[in-house]
Enzyme design. Sequence first.
Site, short mmCIF file in Angstrom:
data_model
loop_
_atom_site.label_atom_id
_atom_site.label_comp_id
_atom_site.label_asym_id
_atom_site.label_seq_id
_atom_site.Cartn_x
_atom_site.Cartn_y
_atom_site.Cartn_z
CG ASN A 108 -0.25 0.06 2.52
OD1 ASN A 108 0.80 0.69 2.62
ND2 ASN A 108 -0.81 -0.58 3.52
CB SER A 109 0.02 4.80 -0.44
OG SER A 109 -0.96 4.84 0.57
CB ILE A 110 1.69 3.37 4.60
CG1 ILE A 110 0.53 4.37 4.78
CG2 ILE A 110 2.65 3.44 5.79
CD1 ILE A 110 -0.10 4.34 6.15
#
Lengths: 297, 297
Positions: free
Chosen positions: B151-153
């Site tokens: 995911n983006s994190i």
Amino acid sequence: MKEDRDLMQRLKPCAMDQILMYLAFSALKTGGHRHGAFLDAAATAAKCAIYSTYMEEEQNLRRTGRLHHLEPKRVKVIVKEIDQALAEGKLLKMLGSQEPEYLIQFPYVWLEQHPWQAGAPRIVGTHLTPREKSEIERDLPDELPPARLINSIQLMELIEFLHSRSQEALPLPKREPLSEPLLDHIRDRLIYSRTVERIDISRGLPLYVLLKTSYSPESREERVFSMIEDTASYFRLLNAWVDRAPHTFRALETLDVPADQVEEALNELDKLLRAWADKYHCEGSPTLLLQLAAGLK
Amino acid sequence: MKEDRDLMQRLKPCAMDQILMYLAFSALKTGGHRHGAFLDAAATAAKCAIYSTYMEEEQNLRRTGRLHHLEPKRVKVIVKEIDQALAEGKLLKMLGSQEPEYLIQFPYVWLEQHPWQAGAPRIVGTHLTPREKSEIERDLPDELPPARLINSIQLMELIEFLHSRSQEALPLPKREPLSEPLLDHIRDRLIYSRTVERIDISRGLPLYVLLKTSYSPESREERVFSMIEDTASYFRLLNAWVDRAPHTFRALETLDVPADQVEEALNELDKLLRAWADKYHCEGSPTLLLQLAAGLK
DNA sequence: GCGTGGCATTAAGCCCCTCAA
DNA sequence: TTGAGGGGCTTAATGCCACGC
């Protein structure tokens, strides 16, 4: 020259850095461009890349900024600058030629403003005695251009004249006065390139002689000129080759050749190339450009 | 690409400016180097030229400053910087490679930190329903590297990891924190180069897929790589030729060739070169390098 | 001439924030 | 998400002057 190669070998720069270094050596050391002029030219090249991305990315300031890591504000200023250059012919800060204009034009202006006719004295308007003058004239190098000697103030005036003339192309707000460091820089460059020579005299202002009819026409300089032109052209050819443009060709050969056969091999290569070119040359057809360089690895 | 050539044609840059522009296009647009990194690299190249002059001019700060039009103080700082790079191996701000390290290494770190085994799910640890997951997996491109989606994190963490690792080489005072604009830049570059792809999902953080095992291994990119390497090498060969180094050769031919014979001519040239190289090749002798490029003018 | 020091201006590379369309 | 503003810090390019050697 040797210093340069040593430095490059010790720093082990990557290919792009190498190209930048060869460029910097040519522009600064050989061509005599100002340090700032080179930085400006590099910045301008980067601006062109940014402008091009901006156009390709649907004129999106933020996205262009992110792709190249600069502020959208800055992108906007850059785009405006390039747009004006394209539309209104505003000048970008580029090098513009192998050498700075003010150096190239210098001998012509001297010849024009201080011409000399055979038989006339080379030195006029000083407080030197006739005897001193003839001693200086006697010691001058042979084969000088038809120009009188001038003193340091006249030299300064010549440089000032050239500087203001080169500034005429710029819009008023961008013009820069001829500062003392800049004047000294130009004077030193002219001496360094052996375009002029200083003659110190015991009292009064030093004199200057014009040594050459043009800035840097030595044979070495001609080769430097070819080197830059060739490299730019080679870069362009390879660029077309990258995009698989039709009728482009790239070759790279490495071969081990006994030292005593290298010259023979290169001579034969030369002949092969000429014969090949003769065979296919047909006046009036599209022009094919071929560039080749060879040397020890 | 076309945009680039248009721009160059319209601005009519001189040879040096052309080389700078090709470099800027390659470094910024193709390679993804930061704008500031390119400026730094150009400045570093200029510093090398200044350092070299300083050594040639008997280590005279003032004179070097005048010859290149910068302050003696600045020359001193520059000389110290290069000296330290030579003596203590301190890093200069150069490009260092075709692409920035943090981009090159990215896929490897992803593969290492988020590996995937055939048969296992590509998506783990989200709040998506099994059904949503399988829909996403179904829509993934074929032939993906063995890496899980993140995911983006997690993407941010990967970039942070790489950034801090690339900063390790720098001395403490010079290290720069990973700012948000810089992070966005790197993320956008990875997407732009089609190394990763974002998958937006209706709720929650967007997901990312790794598309390639290495940054930019497309065939076009390989040619760009060759272009830069070749040009640097060609520049070096011509540099030797300028100094009339023994066993160097430079040729430039222009010939008019009917369009329908160009391919034939180039094929023949290729054969000629190979035959010539075969004839003189003799294992173990000094290595001769030959570079050739051809194309329509 | 030279090296060294100080001081000033300006541009620009970086960062952060807000607000309206 | 974008464009358009605002704010900030820091480097460095460029200039000037002055001192002591």
